[in-house]
Design a protein around this motif. Structure first.
Motif, PDB file in Angstrom:
ATOM      1  N   ALA A 129       0.819  -1.219   0.000  1.00 62.56           N
ATOM      2  CA  ALA A 129       0.000   0.000   0.000  1.00 62.56           C
ATOM      3  C   ALA A 129       0.850   1.265   0.000  1.00 62.56           C
ATOM      4  N   SER A 130       0.175   2.363  -0.248  1.00 64.34           N
ATOM      5  CA  SER A 130       0.845   3.664  -0.225  1.00 64.34           C
ATOM      6  C   SER A 130       1.122   4.076   1.219  1.00 64.34           C
ATOM      7  N   PRO A 131       2.071   4.996   1.426  1.00 62.71           N
ATOM      8  CA  PRO A 131       2.351   5.470   2.794  1.00 62.71           C
ATOM      9  C   PRO A 131       1.109   6.046   3.486  1.00 62.71           C
ATOM     10  N   THR A 132       0.256   6.713   2.760  1.00 63.72           N
ATOM     11  CA  THR A 132      -0.961   7.286   3.344  1.00 63.72           C
ATOM     12  C   THR A 132      -1.900   6.188   3.836  1.00 63.72           C
ATOM     13  N   GLN A 133      -2.052   5.132   3.053  1.00 63.50           N
ATOM     14  CA  GLN A 133      -2.905   4.017   3.458  1.00 63.50           C
ATOM     15  C   GLN A 133      -2.325   3.305   4.682  1.00 63.50           C
ATOM     16  N   ILE A 134      -1.026   3.115   4.671  1.00 64.15           N
ATOM     17  CA  ILE A 134      -0.366   2.464   5.813  1.00 64.15           C
ATOM     18  C   ILE A 134      -0.557   3.300   7.076  1.00 64.15           C
ATOM     19  N   GLU A 135      -0.400   4.602   6.958  1.00 61.95           N
ATOM     20  CA  GLU A 135      -0.560   5.487   8.113  1.00 61.95           C
ATOM     21  C   GLU A 135      -1.983   5.428   8.660  1.00 61.95           C
ATOM     22  N   ALA A 136      -2.967   5.394   7.787  1.00 63.08           N
ATOM     23  CA  ALA A 136      -4.365   5.331   8.233  1.00 63.08           C
ATOM     24  C   ALA A 136      -4.644   4.027   8.988  1.00 63.08           C
ATOM     25  N   ILE A 137      -4.151   2.923   8.460  1.00 64.73           N
ATOM     26  CA  ILE A 137      -4.336   1.635   9.134  1.00 64.73           C
ATOM     27  C   ILE A 137      -3.604   1.638  10.474  1.00 64.73           C
ATOM     28  N   ASP A 138      -2.396   2.186  10.497  1.00 66.18           N
ATOM     29  CA  ASP A 138      -1.609   2.215  11.726  1.00 66.18           C
ATOM     30  C   ASP A 138      -2.273   3.088  12.794  1.00 66.18           C
ATOM     31  N   MET A 139      -2.925   4.162  12.399  1.00 66.44           N
ATOM     32  CA  MET A 139      -3.648   4.995  13.374  1.00 66.44           C
ATOM     33  C   MET A 139      -4.765   4.190  14.029  1.00 66.44           C
ATOM     34  N   GLY A 140      -5.480   3.415  13.241  1.00 67.94           N
ATOM     35  CA  GLY A 140      -6.525   2.557  13.787  1.00 67.94           C
ATOM     36  C   GLY A 140      -5.955   1.495  14.706  1.00 67.94           C
ATOM     37  N   ARG A 141      -4.821   0.939  14.314  1.00 67.54           N
ATOM     38  CA  ARG A 141      -4.152  -0.075  15.125  1.00 67.54           C
ATOM     39  C   ARG A 141      -3.719   0.511  16.465  1.00 67.54           C
ATOM     40  N   ARG A 142      -3.146   1.705  16.442  1.00 66.63           N
ATOM     41  CA  ARG A 142      -2.722   2.357  17.698  1.00 66.63           C
ATOM     42  C   ARG A 142      -3.925   2.668  18.593  1.00 66.63           C
ATOM     43  N   GLY A 143      -5.031   3.082  17.999  1.00 66.75           N
ATOM     44  CA  GLY A 143      -6.232   3.370  18.789  1.00 66.75           C
ATOM     45  C   GLY A 143      -6.746   2.132  19.511  1.00 66.75           C
ATOM     46  N   LEU A 144      -6.808   1.009  18.800  1.00 66.11           N
ATOM     47  CA  LEU A 144      -7.233  -0.240  19.438  1.00 66.11           C
ATOM     48  C   LEU A 144      -6.246  -0.681  20.511  1.00 66.11           C
ATOM     49  N   HIS A 145      -4.974  -0.487  20.235  1.00 64.83           N
ATOM     50  CA  HIS A 145      -3.932  -0.848  21.201  1.00 64.83           C
ATOM     51  C   HIS A 145      -4.096  -0.026  22.488  1.00 64.83           C
ATOM     52  N   ASN A 146      -4.362   1.262  22.337  1.00 64.68           N
ATOM     53  CA  ASN A 146      -4.586   2.115  23.513  1.00 64.68           C
ATOM     54  C   ASN A 146      -5.812   1.666  24.294  1.00 64.68           C
ATOM     55  N   GLU A 147      -6.885   1.333  23.585  1.00 62.33           N
ATOM     56  CA  GLU A 147      -8.107   0.868  24.248  1.00 62.33           C
ATOM     57  C   GLU A 147      -7.827  -0.406  25.055  1.00 62.33           C
ATOM     58  N   ALA A 148      -7.118  -1.334  24.456  1.00 66.46           N
ATOM     59  CA  ALA A 148      -6.812  -2.594  25.138  1.00 66.46           C
ATOM     60  C   ALA A 148      -5.903  -2.369  26.340  1.00 66.46           C
ATOM     61  N   SER A 149      -4.933  -1.472  26.214  1.00 62.38           N
ATOM     62  CA  SER A 149      -4.023  -1.229  27.332  1.00 62.38           C
ATOM     63  C   SER A 149      -4.758  -0.586  28.501  1.00 62.38           C
TER      64      SER A 149
END
Length: 168
Positions: free
Chosen positions: A116-136
């Motif tokens: 994927a493009s850097p923009t797509q990767i960044e968007a997915i990673d933001m979602g991943r970090r949000g879920l990670h924060n919720e779980a922590s």
């Protein structure tokens, strides 16, 4: 900023309020793919570099063995010499949805970093970090009164909790 400076600045009570070893129960996990193994290794390295892990009324440091026991999350806390200090068993029910969602978004992330493009990767990673924060935060809430964790330690521990479910 050194770890000692960070602890003093963050108000950590003592450098003894920390983990000096973290292991995953070998019976609870399988070997993962290279991405999974890399995430596990980084999480353990990061925890050991800088963490806050305190048990009210006790003095550390501690070793931790994470595992699954009868479908519950096991936090086996040990002294530096390996003597048992205590074990906390946590229901996995509060984590089920976020673990399922996190697994899906991690799969998307690892696929995206290859194509994927850097923009797509960044968007997915933001979602991943949000879920990670919720779980922590859920982990911190579930351990409240038993174990005091800072945000970064809880995030890294969730990575390892997730590793117990994401088998190779």
């Amino acid at each position: 900023m050194t770890a000692e400076t960070k602890q003093a600045k963050d108000g950590a009570s003592s450098s003894k309020d920390r983990l000096i070893a973290v292991t995953l129960d070998e019976d609870s996990i399988g070997r993962g793919n290279p991405d999974q193994e890399h995430e596990r290794a980084i999480a353990i390295f990061d925890i050991l570099e800088d963490n806050h892990f305190a048990i009210p009324g006790r003095t550390g440091p501690y070793a931790l063995n994470l595992g699954l026991v009868e479908n519950k999350l096991s936090f086996a806390i040990l002294s530096p010499t390996g003597d048992p200090v205590m074990t906390h068993l946590l229901s996995l029910t509060p984590f089920r949805r976020v673990i399922r969602d996190y697994e899906m978004i991690c799969e998307s992330y690892y696929n995206a970093i290859r194509t994927a493009s850097p923009t797509q990767i960044e968007a997915i990673d933001m979602g991943r970090r949000g879920l990670h924060n919720e779980a922590s935060e859920t982990l911190r809430e579930r351990l409240a009164g038993k174990v005091d964790l800072d945000h970064d330690t809880a995030r890294r521990l969730f990575t390892l909790v997730f590793a117990l479910h994401w088998k190779g």
